[in-house]
Design a protein around this motif. Structure first.
Motif, short mmCIF file in Angstrom:
data_model
loop_
_atom_site.label_atom_id
_atom_site.label_comp_id
_atom_site.label_asym_id
_atom_site.label_seq_id
_atom_site.Cartn_x
_atom_site.Cartn_y
_atom_site.Cartn_z
N GLY A 1 0.79 -1.21 0.00
CA GLY A 1 0.00 0.00 0.00
C GLY A 1 0.83 1.27 0.00
O GLY A 1 0.28 2.38 -0.12
N ASP A 2 2.18 1.16 0.14
CA ASP A 2 3.03 2.37 0.14
C ASP A 2 3.14 2.92 -1.28
O ASP A 2 3.11 2.18 -2.28
CB ASP A 2 4.43 2.05 0.67
N THR A 3 3.33 4.22 -1.36
CA THR A 3 3.58 4.89 -2.62
C THR A 3 4.89 5.65 -2.51
O THR A 3 5.38 5.96 -1.40
CB THR A 3 2.47 5.86 -2.96
N VAL A 4 5.48 5.96 -3.65
CA VAL A 4 6.75 6.69 -3.66
C VAL A 4 6.57 8.06 -3.02
O VAL A 4 7.43 8.54 -2.26
CB VAL A 4 7.30 6.81 -5.09
N TYR A 5 5.48 8.70 -3.28
CA TYR A 5 5.23 10.02 -2.72
C TYR A 5 5.11 9.95 -1.20
O TYR A 5 5.68 10.79 -0.47
CB TYR A 5 3.95 10.60 -3.33
N GLY A 6 4.37 8.95 -0.71
CA GLY A 6 4.22 8.83 0.74
C GLY A 6 5.53 8.48 1.44
O GLY A 6 5.84 8.99 2.53
N ILE A 7 6.32 7.63 0.80
CA ILE A 7 7.62 7.28 1.41
C ILE A 7 8.55 8.49 1.45
O ILE A 7 9.28 8.73 2.42
CB ILE A 7 8.26 6.11 0.65
N ALA A 8 8.51 9.31 0.39
CA ALA A 8 9.35 10.51 0.34
C ALA A 8 9.01 11.46 1.48
O ALA A 8 9.89 12.08 2.08
CB ALA A 8 9.20 11.19 -1.01
N ARG A 9 7.74 11.58 1.79
CA ARG A 9 7.35 12.46 2.89
C ARG A 9 7.84 11.92 4.23
O ARG A 9 8.27 12.69 5.10
CB ARG A 9 5.83 12.59 2.92
N LYS A 10 7.78 10.60 4.40
CA LYS A 10 8.27 10.02 5.66
C LYS A 10 9.78 10.22 5.83
O LYS A 10 10.27 10.39 6.95
CB LYS A 10 7.96 8.52 5.70
N LEU A 11 10.52 10.22 4.72
CA LEU A 11 11.96 10.38 4.79
C LEU A 11 12.40 11.83 4.67
O LEU A 11 13.60 12.11 4.57
CB LEU A 11 12.65 9.54 3.70
N ASN A 12 11.42 12.76 4.64
CA ASN A 12 11.73 14.19 4.57
C ASN A 12 12.55 14.52 3.32
O ASN A 12 13.57 15.23 3.39
CB ASN A 12 12.47 14.64 5.82
N THR A 13 12.08 14.03 2.15
CA THR A 13 12.72 14.32 0.88
C THR A 13 11.65 14.46 -0.18
O THR A 13 10.45 14.42 0.12
CB THR A 13 13.74 13.22 0.53
N THR A 14 12.05 14.64 -1.42
CA THR A 14 11.10 14.78 -2.53
C THR A 14 10.97 13.46 -3.28
O THR A 14 11.84 12.58 -3.16
CB THR A 14 11.56 15.87 -3.49
N ARG A 15 9.88 13.38 -4.05
CA ARG A 15 9.67 12.16 -4.83
C ARG A 15 10.76 11.99 -5.85
O ARG A 15 11.28 10.88 -6.06
CB ARG A 15 8.31 12.22 -5.52
N ASP A 16 11.14 13.07 -6.56
CA ASP A 16 12.17 12.97 -7.59
C ASP A 16 13.52 12.57 -6.99
O ASP A 16 14.26 11.78 -7.59
CB ASP A 16 12.30 14.29 -8.34
N GLN A 17 13.83 13.13 -5.81
CA GLN A 17 15.10 12.79 -5.17
C GLN A 17 15.12 11.33 -4.72
O GLN A 17 16.12 10.63 -4.88
CB GLN A 17 15.36 13.70 -3.97
N LEU A 18 14.01 10.86 -4.18
CA LEU A 18 13.94 9.47 -3.77
C LEU A 18 14.04 8.55 -4.96
O LEU A 18 14.71 7.51 -4.90
CB LEU A 18 12.63 9.21 -3.02
N ALA A 19 13.40 8.92 -6.08
CA ALA A 19 13.48 8.10 -7.29
C ALA A 19 14.90 8.07 -7.83
O ALA A 19 15.40 7.03 -8.27
CB ALA A 19 12.51 8.63 -8.34
N ALA A 20 15.59 9.24 -7.78
CA ALA A 20 16.98 9.30 -8.28
C ALA A 20 17.91 8.47 -7.40
O ALA A 20 18.82 7.79 -7.90
CB ALA A 20 17.44 10.74 -8.35
N ASP A 21 17.71 8.52 -6.07
CA ASP A 21 18.60 7.78 -5.18
C ASP A 21 18.42 6.27 -5.30
O ASP A 21 19.34 5.51 -4.97
CB ASP A 21 18.35 8.19 -3.72
N ASN A 22 17.25 5.82 -5.79
CA ASN A 22 16.98 4.38 -5.87
C ASN A 22 16.77 3.89 -7.29
O ASN A 22 16.32 2.73 -7.47
CB ASN A 22 15.75 4.05 -5.03
N ASN A 23 17.09 4.71 -8.31
CA ASN A 23 16.99 4.32 -9.72
C ASN A 23 15.59 3.84 -10.09
O ASN A 23 15.40 2.79 -10.72
CB ASN A 23 18.02 3.23 -10.07
N LEU A 24 14.60 4.65 -9.65
CA LEU A 24 13.21 4.32 -10.00
C LEU A 24 12.84 5.04 -11.28
O LEU A 24 13.18 6.22 -11.46
CB LEU A 24 12.27 4.73 -8.86
N SER A 25 12.16 4.35 -12.19
CA SER A 25 11.83 4.91 -13.51
C SER A 25 10.48 5.61 -13.46
O SER A 25 9.50 5.09 -12.91
CB SER A 25 11.76 3.80 -14.57
#
Length: 440
Positions: free
Chosen positions: A128-152
């Motif tokens: 049920g997690d989403t990239v946007y929700g995880i980014a908020r929990k880690l105090n970062t942005t969705r694009d930054q989280l995607a870049a750090d984990n090579n998400l397309s």
């Protein structure tokens, strides 16, 4: 004997008194008749000659004493004044100087604590997690989280159980200063040396350098710089003692005499020194002898120490000499030698014996091991990064007892090595120069 002599003197005095009574008769007084019968000579026979007191019958009396010349009398010479004895004139020797100590304060781990980037945060994806929700929990942005984990983009596909890496965490770090050791830093922050090493992806034996930032592990508690105080004797030379002057004899006044008549000065003959006599083969000249030097058993000479310790010890490790044995100025003294070593290099027992101490409670030495050997010998090994033995262990010569390090406030990995010796069990082991007993 005293009573016998007294009785003899009394008898002699009594005899003299009787003799005087028979020879002295005052005029006009009737002589005293003896009250015992006196044998009279027959008629026509001359009476026997009178016997002088002290002369035996048949002996010739000594001649009468001749008058002697008058004896000149003069006053006695004055007695010389009593001279004081040397023991009364000299003051008692001063007491030995008391040993003075000074307190040396050593401070380590004095660096600053600063903010630093810690290890990256991580998050385990749940259903049920989403990239946007995880980014908020880690105090970062969705694009930054995607870049750090090579998400397309645009779907950013993630799966439950997947571990996503977030941005770096904010933590505290310690800035290393000169003289710091990992052991001292760990004591300041109430953590273990291994915890600091794990937080910085390093080994406990790795060398730390001034200016380096060490990430502090979770749960640290800053107690401030580590301060230790040690009392050391002050090396001071006693003041020179000036011997008191010898007492001069009091001048004596010679008895008054008349001045001698003037005489011409006598000519003093020249003094000639006879040439030294050559020794003959029959009487050879005695050869000069030097008394043997017998060192005290409680303070054996270096030559004796070297002889006693020859073949007993091996080098605990080999390396350049950082500090030799003896005084170092400003009241400091090295009771052993300091040998440069590589961090983690094995340190081996110099001789077989029993471990009498293994710990880090002696200020200034870090991890320390003491080994007692036969015949009054003791060796010490300081600044170890790791101790591989425990108290009461029996150690063989050459056995590894630990690893070289920089514990105890030294600036680089090294080994502090001491050799101590006590001539008798009642004596206290005193430090000697290890170079006297180590193989050259």
């Amino acid at each position: 004997m005293t009573h016998f002599m007294t009785r003899t003197a009394l008898i002699l005095l009594a005899g003299s008194a009787l003799a005087a009574c028979t020879t002295y008769q005052p005029s006009g007084v009737e002589p005293v008749r003896p009250n015992f019968p006196v044998r009279q000579p027959p008629p026509g026979q001359a009476p026997p000659p009178a016997i002088e007191p002290g002369v035996q019958p048949g002996e010739t009396p000594p001649p009468a004493a001749q008058p002697t010349s008058p004896v000149e009398s003069r006053p006695l010479d004055p007695l010389p004044s009593a001279q004081p004895r040397p023991s009364d004139s000299y003051p008692p020797p001063p007491p030995p100087p008391a040993i003075e100590y000074e307190t040396v304060t050593r401070t380590s781990a004095t660096g600053q604590v600063v903010d630093a980037d810690g290890p990256p945060q991580s998050y385990t994806v749940e259903a049920g997690d989403t990239v946007y929700g995880i980014a908020r929990k880690l105090n970062t942005t969705r694009d930054q989280l995607a870049a750090d984990n090579n998400l397309s983009a645009p779907n950013y596909v993630i799966r439950p159980g997947q571990v996503l890496k977030g941005p770096s965490s904010k933590t505290k770090a310690y800035v290393v200063v000169s003289g710091d050791t990992l052991y001292a830093i760990a004591r300041r922050f109430n953590v273990s040396s291994q915890a600091i090493a794990d937080a910085n992806a390093m080994q406990v034996s790795d060398v730390i350098r001034p200016g380096q930032r060490l990430i502090l592990p979770d749960g640290f508690r800053d107690t401030g710089p580590i301060t230790s105080t040690v009392r050391v004797p002050v090396a001071s030379s006693p003041p020179a003692q000036t011997p008191p002057p010898r007492p001069q004899p009091a001048p004596t006044q010679p008895p008054p005499t008349s001045p001698p008549p003037a005489q011409a000065p006598a000519r003093t003959p020249p003094v000639t020194t006879p040439p030294p006599a050559r020794p003959s083969p029959a009487n050879p000249a005695p050869a000069p002898t030097t008394p043997p030097i017998v060192p005290s058993t409680r303070t054996p000479a270096d030559a004796q120490i070297s002889q006693l310790g020859r073949g007993r010890f091996l080098w605990p490790l080999r390396g350049d000499m950082l500090s030799t044995f003896g005084p170092k100025g400003t009241g400091q003294r090295n009771d052993g030698v300091n040998i440069r070593a590589r961090a983690g290099e094995p340190v081996r027992a110099a001789a077989a014996g029993d471990v009498v101490y293994a710990g880090d409670q002696v200020p200034g030495f870090g991890n320390l091991v003491l080994i007692k050997h036969a015949d009054g010998w003791v060796t010490a090994y300081g600044h170890l990064s790791r101790v591989d033995v425990k108290m009461q262990d029996k150690i063989a010569q050459g056995q590894q007892i630990g690893q070289a390090g920089d514990t105890g406030g030294v600036s680089e990995p090294q080994l502090h090595f001491e050799v101590r010796y006590a001539p008798t069990p009642q004596d206290r082991a005193r430090p000697i120069d290890p170079m006297l007993v180590l193989p050259q």
